[in-house]
Enzyme design. Structure first.
Site, PDB file in Angstrom:
ATOM      1  N   TYR A  19       0.758  -1.314  -0.004  1.00 39.46           N
ATOM      2  CA  TYR A  19      -0.132  -0.091   0.147  1.00 39.46           C
ATOM      3  C   TYR A  19       0.964   1.191  -0.041  1.00 39.46           C
ATOM      4  O   TYR A  19       0.556   2.234   0.804  1.00 39.46           O
ATOM      5  CB  TYR A  19      -0.777   0.076   1.095  1.00 39.46           C
ATOM      6  N   TYR A 147     -12.211  -7.817   5.955  1.00 41.61           N
ATOM      7  CA  TYR A 147     -11.006  -7.926   5.184  1.00 41.61           C
ATOM      8  C   TYR A 147     -10.726  -9.205   4.598  1.00 41.61           C
ATOM      9  O   TYR A 147     -10.363 -10.093   5.618  1.00 41.61           O
ATOM     10  CB  TYR A 147      -9.697  -7.216   5.825  1.00 41.61           C
ATOM     11  N   ASP A 248     -13.073 -16.914   8.087  1.00 38.89           N
ATOM     12  CA  ASP A 248     -11.641 -16.435   7.877  1.00 38.89           C
ATOM     13  C   ASP A 248     -11.095 -16.176   8.898  1.00 38.89           C
ATOM     14  O   ASP A 248     -11.271 -15.382   9.758  1.00 38.89           O
ATOM     15  CB  ASP A 248     -11.544 -15.137   6.701  1.00 38.89           C
ATOM     16  N   LYS A 277      -1.329 -16.654   8.157  1.00 36.99           N
ATOM     17  CA  LYS A 277      -0.634 -15.529   9.074  1.00 36.99           C
ATOM     18  C   LYS A 277       0.210 -16.292  10.313  1.00 36.99           C
ATOM     19  O   LYS A 277       1.430 -16.787   9.949  1.00 36.99           O
ATOM     20  CB  LYS A 277      -1.647 -14.616   9.680  1.00 36.99           C
TER      21      LYS A 277
HETATM   22  C1  LIG Z   1      -4.051 -10.796   6.182  1.00 39.62           C
HETATM   23  C2  LIG Z   1      -5.261 -11.279   5.979  1.00 39.62           C
HETATM   24  C3  LIG Z   1      -5.762 -11.931   4.644  1.00 39.62           C
HETATM   25  C4  LIG Z   1      -4.825 -12.216   3.515  1.00 39.62           C
HETATM   26  O1  LIG Z   1      -3.596 -12.828   3.539  1.00 39.62           O
HETATM   27  P1  LIG Z   1      -2.359 -12.606   2.972  1.00 39.62           P
HETATM   28  O2  LIG Z   1      -1.447 -13.762   3.452  1.00 39.62           O
HETATM   29  O3  LIG Z   1      -1.936 -11.085   3.045  1.00 39.62           O
HETATM   30  O4  LIG Z   1      -2.805 -12.673   1.625  1.00 39.62           O
HETATM   31  C5  LIG Z   1      -6.946 -12.527   4.667  1.00 39.62           C
HETATM   32  N1  LIG Z   1      -7.808 -12.644   5.520  1.00 39.62           N
HETATM   33  C6  LIG Z   1      -7.664 -11.957   6.736  1.00 39.62           C
HETATM   34  C7  LIG Z   1      -8.677 -12.160   7.880  1.00 39.62           C
HETATM   35  C8  LIG Z   1      -6.285 -11.514   7.048  1.00 39.62           C
HETATM   36  O5  LIG Z   1      -6.105 -10.631   8.331  1.00 39.62           O
END
Ligand SMILES: *Cc1c(COP(=O)(O)O)cnc(C)c1O
Length: 427
Positions: A19, A147, A248, A277
């Site tokens: 970004y 997100y 997610d 992550k």
């Molecule tokens: C960081 C994140 C993503 C994306 O993961 P990347 O490894 O950056 O592609 C998707 N969902 C959530 C909730 C996240 O925090």
């Protein structure tokens, strides 16, 4: 060897940062190495990491267990293709993930990043309904302030305002956006919080493959903690309307919120779950999408006969071996009480920020501490100030937050919370 100045100059003019603009107008700090919770800058300064390299590095940097697992795996093979071949690290890690996650999640798809794990989840949902003879179910229901990543499908489910969806016009699939949950994590539940979600489901379920959202904590979309009852009832509604639920857990997974997975607060098992992550402890990029037997077993009989996805670096052995070591490490100590003490300390030490003029709200859940301001921060000004205080934080929008490594010591966490107080006080 180029000088530090040459390095920074080339970086500024030629290397994209997340970004960022080009040339990059924001300060970047060159890193020499990292150890435990400390980031060693090339100029000799040392910073306490308050955000675990974007929430990944839960056991700190350069951890001997993870390094040892990586060395052992490198000496065997760092990579091998996954088409037609398999290996111990992938199978062991899959076994571990199946055991750790809610019981119905039995099938594991490994991929390279969180965004791809979300792409995989969304494709899985669409192809599942195709397999079941309902090919019109191709859209997604999500909630505002979410997100899910930066690739196109993932981005289509991110908050349309934060994600600047208007920039991408017609190439971004239009999804259904329910109002963001308003009832906070520990407030009294009120049924109307679910009205918008329920109404969209009632009106459009014929076309919706799955609902997708972050359970209990909305992370990059605003660091918001909402009521677990929302998750529980959303799951029940999805079942009623024949819509899958994708949770997610890329940010919330592996203990961050105080539960191993945030869906445990609601006692909900999703149909599909994404993790990433912290999976590898911040060592390298790895993510996974888990699903149930009920979903996975429809693929063999479908038109394609297979699930249409297969990344080149799928189940990279090095990443799998390190992730396995990281999860074994997590299970080797009482992480629940570690997270509880971080939570207690964050609550005590961030609460005084509430009385500062610039502050709108202070909230803490698990090892996540958030100070929300009335106005957006000036990144160019605030980032160097934190560095001067010897801590590494990465505020965004109106949010200053910490998600420290679980191994952080009391005094180190106090250094972070004091820096936040001191700097917010001056705003
Ligand atoms: C960081 C994140 C993503 C994306 O993961 P990347 O490894 O950056 O592609 C998707 N969902 C959530 C909730 C996240 O925090």
């Amino acid at each position: 060897m180029p000088s530090l100045e040459q390095l920074l100059n080339f970086d500024r003019l030629h290397v994209w940062h997340p970004y960022a603009a080009m040339p990059n107008l924001l300060p970047v700090f060159p890193v020499e190495s990292a150890q435990g919770v400390y980031i060693q800058l090339m100029d000799g300064r040392s910073l306490i990491d308050g955000i675990s390299s974007w929430w990944t590095c839960i056991h700190g940097y350069n951890h001997p267990h993870l390094n040892q697992a990586a060395h052992a795996q490198i000496d065997r093979m760092s990579h091998i293709m996954f088409g037609g071949l398999t290996h111990q690290p992938a199978v062991d890690l899959a076994m571990k993930l199946v055991a750790m996650t809610p019981a119905e999640l039995q099938q594991v798809f490994f991929c390279d990043s969180g965004s791809v794990a979300v792409e995989v989840a969304m494709k899985m949902a669409v192809q599942y309904w195709y397999n079941r003879g309902l090919p019109q179910k191709q859209r997604f229901l999500t909630i505002r302030n979410g997100y899910h990543g930066d690739t196109f499908a993932a981005m289509s489910a991110c908050d349309p305002v934060n994600g600047m969806h208007h920039l991408f016009g017609n190439i971004l699939t239009q999804q259904y956006f329910a109002d963001a949950p308003q009832i906070a994590f520990d407030d009294d539940w009120q049924q109307r919080d679910l009205d918008s979600f329920a109404a969209l489901l009632a009106a459009h379920h014929d076309r919706i493959a799955a609902a997708i959202f972050e359970p209990v904590v909305q992370n990059a979309g605003g660091m918001r903690f909402y009521h677990p009852e929302y998750v529980r009832q959303a799951k029940a509604l999805c079942e009623e309307y024949n819509v899958l639920l994708i949770l997610d857990e890329i940010a919330t997974g592996f203990g961050r919120t105080g539960k191993m997975f945030a869906c445990e607060y609601a006692a909900v098992c999703p149909d599909i779950m994404c993790v990433g992550k912290a999976l590898s402890g911040g060592f390298m990029s790895l993510a996974a999408t888990l699903t149930t037997r009920e979903i996975s077993e429809t693929f063999a009989a479908g038109e394609a006969g297979v699930f249409m996805h297969g990344p080149t670096f799928m189940a990279n052995p090095l990443a799998c071996a390190v992730s396995l070591a990281n999860l074994a490490l997590l299970e080797s100590y009482d992480w629940q009480s570690t997270i509880r003490s971080i939570e207690t300390q964050l609550k005590a030490e961030l609460e005084p920020c509430r009385s500062l003029a610039a502050v709108k709200d202070v909230r803490v859940l698990g090892a996540i501490g958030v100070v929300e301001l009335h106005d957006p921060v000036n990144m160019q000004a605030i980032q160097p100030r934190f560095v001067e205080e010897g801590v590494w934080l990465r505020p965004f929008g109106r949010l200053i937050y910490t998600m420290p490594p679980y191994i952080i010591q009391r005094s180190e966490l106090t250094a972070i919370t004091s820096a936040i107080y001191k700097i917010v006080d001056r705003i």
